[in-house]
Scaffold this active site. Structure first.
Site, PDB file in Angstrom:
ATOM      1  N   CYS A   1       0.824  -1.215   0.000  1.00  0.00           N
ATOM      2  CA  CYS A   1       0.000   0.000   0.000  1.00  0.00           C
ATOM      3  C   CYS A   1       0.859   1.267   0.000  1.00  0.00           C
ATOM      4  O   CYS A   1       2.070   1.216   0.163  1.00  0.00           O
ATOM      5  CB  CYS A   1      -0.894  -0.005   1.231  1.00  0.00           C
ATOM      6  SG  CYS A   1       0.040   0.133   2.762  1.00  0.00           S
TER       7      CYS A   1
ATOM      8  N   ALA B   1       2.998   1.818   3.028  1.00  0.00           N
ATOM      9  CA  ALA B   1       4.222   1.008   2.985  1.00  0.00           C
ATOM     10  C   ALA B   1       5.291   1.701   2.151  1.00  0.00           C
ATOM     11  O   ALA B   1       6.469   1.726   2.512  1.00  0.00           O
ATOM     12  CB  ALA B   1       3.921  -0.376   2.413  1.00  0.00           C
TER      13      ALA B   1
ATOM     14  N   ARG C   1      11.648  -5.303   6.457  1.00  0.00           N
ATOM     15  CA  ARG C   1      12.346  -5.170   5.175  1.00  0.00           C
ATOM     16  C   ARG C   1      13.859  -5.347   5.341  1.00  0.00           C
ATOM     17  O   ARG C   1      14.593  -5.389   4.383  1.00  0.00           O
ATOM     18  CB  ARG C   1      12.019  -3.791   4.623  1.00  0.00           C
ATOM     19  CG  ARG C   1      12.560  -3.431   3.277  1.00  0.00           C
ATOM     20  CD  ARG C   1      11.794  -2.218   2.834  1.00  0.00           C
ATOM     21  NE  ARG C   1      12.312  -1.520   1.699  1.00  0.00           N
ATOM     22  CZ  ARG C   1      12.826  -0.275   1.770  1.00  0.00           C
ATOM     23  NH1 ARG C   1      12.959   0.336   2.923  1.00  0.00           N
ATOM     24  NH2 ARG C   1      13.205   0.335   0.674  1.00  0.00           N
TER      25      ARG C   1
ATOM     26  N   HIS D   1       5.714   6.428  -2.403  1.00  0.00           N
ATOM     27  CA  HIS D   1       7.052   6.942  -2.739  1.00  0.00           C
ATOM     28  C   HIS D   1       6.954   8.415  -3.111  1.00  0.00           C
ATOM     29  O   HIS D   1       7.725   9.243  -2.657  1.00  0.00           O
ATOM     30  CB  HIS D   1       7.637   6.216  -3.957  1.00  0.00           C
ATOM     31  CG  HIS D   1       7.794   4.738  -3.804  1.00  0.00           C
ATOM     32  ND1 HIS D   1       7.684   3.862  -4.860  1.00  0.00           N
ATOM     33  CD2 HIS D   1       8.068   3.978  -2.721  1.00  0.00           C
ATOM     34  CE1 HIS D   1       7.876   2.636  -4.429  1.00  0.00           C
ATOM     35  NE2 HIS D   1       8.114   2.670  -3.140  1.00  0.00           N
TER      36      HIS D   1
HETATM   37 FE1  CFM Z   1      12.880   0.465  -5.216  1.00  0.00          FE
HETATM   38 FE2  CFM Z   1      12.278  -1.844  -5.527  1.00  0.00          FE
HETATM   39 FE3  CFM Z   1      10.845  -0.209  -3.950  1.00  0.00          FE
HETATM   40 FE4  CFM Z   1      13.342  -0.979  -3.240  1.00  0.00          FE
HETATM   41 FE5  CFM Z   1      12.388  -2.904  -1.679  1.00  0.00          FE
HETATM   42 FE6  CFM Z   1      11.283  -3.719  -3.946  1.00  0.00          FE
HETATM   43 FE7  CFM Z   1       9.902  -2.158  -2.402  1.00  0.00          FE
HETATM   44 MO1  CFM Z   1      10.419  -4.563  -1.635  1.00  0.00          MO
HETATM   45  S1  CFM Z   1      14.207  -1.256  -5.127  1.00  0.00           S
HETATM   46  S2  CFM Z   1      12.389   0.921  -3.171  1.00  0.00           S
HETATM   47  S3  CFM Z   1      14.222  -1.811  -1.465  1.00  0.00           S
HETATM   48  S4  CFM Z   1      11.013  -0.270  -6.073  1.00  0.00           S
HETATM   49  S5  CFM Z   1      12.468  -4.783  -2.558  1.00  0.00           S
HETATM   50  S6  CFM Z   1      11.910  -3.809  -6.112  1.00  0.00           S
HETATM   51  S7  CFM Z   1       9.232  -3.824  -3.458  1.00  0.00           S
HETATM   52  S8  CFM Z   1      10.673  -2.653  -0.472  1.00  0.00           S
HETATM   53  S9  CFM Z   1       8.972  -0.283  -2.797  1.00  0.00           S
END
Ligand code: CFM
Length: 547
Positions: free
Chosen positions: A65, A68, A99, A199
């Site tokens: 989500c 997260a 994580r 993000h």
């Molecule tokens: Fe970038 Fe990723 Fe992500 Fe990531 Fe991660 Fe991820 Fe993620 Mo899990 S590199 S930041 S450190 S998009 S592994 S593939 S899914 S936490 S939001």
């Protein structure tokens, strides 16, 4: 007689037909745009994928989500911004270090809030009568206990639904505690279709409320930020080591092993390198517009990719000594890498893998698997956008829908006093003409072979079908997929938290990864697994849905 239909069909096409067959017609039509057989044209043209759209209700998605993405991913790894989750206790608890983002305070006296999880623990009463008072009380309590310099407040779904205003509470709290920087994030879980929205929310707030507060550059001739590196399993520690050896100064990492002050002064660095573009390309773009810091894409997953990225950084600074020192580091590191790689490759060559990870790793890890001879036959992202699949160049053609419009796009202008282009437009154009790529990334699909399968927002039903159809030797995905895959007798590596291992980035990380994959692929343990469905009959049903 030859079976013409069979002769004509590419395996991916056949799989796609089979997998779509079970869906109701409307959904099948949509999924058909999210499951593609790859085909790369001369100028990297690839088929257009449907991405960053809502998952159909009822589907067991692999996604997370917006909360997260904001609290867990982008802000989570900073150690001295006190982070309060405003919401029910589960949201805070499950975003608490699962994580495996690590941190290393420089001294024992340095502040580190990461071992704590702070939540307002909302109850029914607050859902009915409002939770803002409880949030204020939580801030008072946190200030009394920890005396932090900065506090981030993260909104969860129920908080948004009942209309609590985390920003108003942040302003009140700041008036009460003027020495503390207090800011809220509207990162309610439902804010977007996945983590990706979170993000963007995080990037915006960090940019407006944190970056630029401290005009204090670190010492060093070549000062670099790494954006989109989160120190999973110690990745950032390995990069810090190598970067230092090369003679560069790592100014700020967003956000693995980072501090508030490093965020505040990040705008004083000479260069932004972007590792995970999905989670942080916004910040890179905004820092360039406001402060004149150029950015380019790097990848430290895989030894060859790491060497290439270091060479690119050294080339950017055009300094002979730096270039020579970087080459020396690469040469020294590659000795051990090549030794282990050759040994492991002999045992792994020709094996196949499926990769389903967030928004950049399904791409990055294909390179490191290739280094030991493992081919990726199908891959996909949970929440990437079209540019992550097809390349940044398609960004202007991406349709903005109601869900993406939900997230604020900041209008950024050059800072009146601090805008300082590190290289002039002419110089940049000159370098670009010579092949140096700024502000760009190529996307996953142009780097995958023709006829491989690409699936956006792959779900558990499709993953099971993929396993049955392709019989891969390895699956790389996350915790929600792990046990289903293992029960099917196939080794599974978590590429989110790395399970119990790491680092996997940089040179030593590559060696760790080769060895881990070797162990997984060449142990027979999983072949002995008997899945529950092998022991007792499986119930089969069809959708009672009619168009
Ligand atoms: Fe970038 Fe990723 Fe992500 Fe990531 Fe991660 Fe991820 Fe993620 Mo899990 S590199 S930041 S450190 S998009 S592994 S593939 S899914 S936490 S939001």
């Amino acid at each position: 007689m030859m079976n013409e239909e069979y002769e004509m069909k590419v395996p991916g096409e056949e799989f796609k037909e089979k997998v779509l067959d079970i869906y109701p017609p409307k959904l099948a039509k949509r999924r058909a745009r999210q499951i593609l057989v790859n085909k790369v044209g001369e100028n990297d043209e690839v088929p257009q994928i449907l991405a960053n759209t809502r998952t159909a209700p009822g589907i067991m998605t692999m996604r997370g989500c917006a909360y997260a993405g904001c609290k867990g991913v982008v802000l989570g790894p900073t150690r001295d911004i006190l982070q309060i989750t405003h919401g029910p206790i589960g949201c805070g608890f499950y975003s608490w270090l699962t994580r495996r983002n690590k941190t290393r305070p420089e001294t024992l006296d340095d502040v580190n809030y990461m071992p704590y999880t702070l939540s307002t623990d909302l109850q029914e009463d607050e859902i009915v009568f409002g939770g803002e008072k409880k949030l204020m009380a939580a801030i008072d309590e946190a200030v009394a206990l920890f005396h932090p310099r900065a506090i981030g407040i993260f909104a969860t779904c129920p908080v948004g639904l009942i209309g609590d205003d985390v920003h108003a509470v942040a302003r009140q709290a700041e008036a009460k505690y003027p020495d503390i920087n207090i800011f809220g994030f509207s990162c309610e879980g439902y804010k977007g279709v996945s983590q990706s929205a979170g993000h963007h929310v995080a990037n915006n707030k960090v940019f407006t409320d944190v970056v630029g507060l401290l005009d204090k550059p670190k010492d060093g001739k070549f000062r670099v930020n790494i954006l989109g590196e989160y120190n999973i399993g110690g990745d950032a520690f390995e990069l810090e080591r190598v970067i230092k050896d090369c003679g560069l100064t790592l100014h700020s990492t967003f956000s693995g092993n980072s501090t508030y002050d490093e965020f505040c002064s990040a705008h004083t660095a000479d260069l932004n390198t972007v590792m995970c573009h999905r989670s942080i390309n916004y910040l890179a773009e905004m820092m360039e517009l406001k402060y004149g810091i150029p950015w380019f894409k790097v990848n430290f997953v895989g030894a060859d990719a790491s060497a290439k990225s270091l060479r690119k950084i050294a080339a950017f600074f055009e300094d002979e000594e730096l270039i020579a020192r970087t080459e020396k580091v690469i040469e020294a590191e590659m000795k051990e890498v090549i030794k282990v790689r050759d040994e492991v490759k002999a045992r792994c060559q020709g094996k196949t893998a499926l990769l389903f990870v967030g928004g950049s790793r399904a791409h990055h890890y294909q390179e490191i698997l290739k280094e030991i001879g493992v081919d990726t036959i199908a891959a996909g992202y949970e929440f990437a956008h079209r540019d992550d699949y097809e390349g940044r160049k398609v960004m202007p053609t991406i349709t903005v829908d109601a869900d993406s419009r939900n997230i604020e796009e900041l209008t950024v202008t050059p800072d009146e006093t601090r805008f300082n282009p590190r290289i002039s437009d002419e110089e940049k154009a000159k370098r670009e003409a010579a092949g140096f790529e700024f502000s760009d990334y190529r996307g996953m699909m142009p780097e995958m072979p023709d006829k491989t399968l690409v699936l956006d927002d792959c779900n558990h039903y499709e993953l099971e079908q993929l396993i049955e159809y392709y019989h891969p030797d390895l699956v790389c995905a996350g915790i929600k997929e792990k046990y289903v895959v293992q029960k099917a007798g196939i080794p599974m590596k978590q590429l989110h938290s790395y399970d119990y291992m790491g680092p996997f980035a940089g040179f030593k990380g590559a060696i760790n990864f080769y060895r881990e994959i070797d162990r997984l692929l060449n142990s027979n343990a999983f072949k002995f697994t008997k899945a529950p469905w092998d022991k007792s009959p499986e119930l089969v049903a069809t959708y009672g849905y009619n168009e």
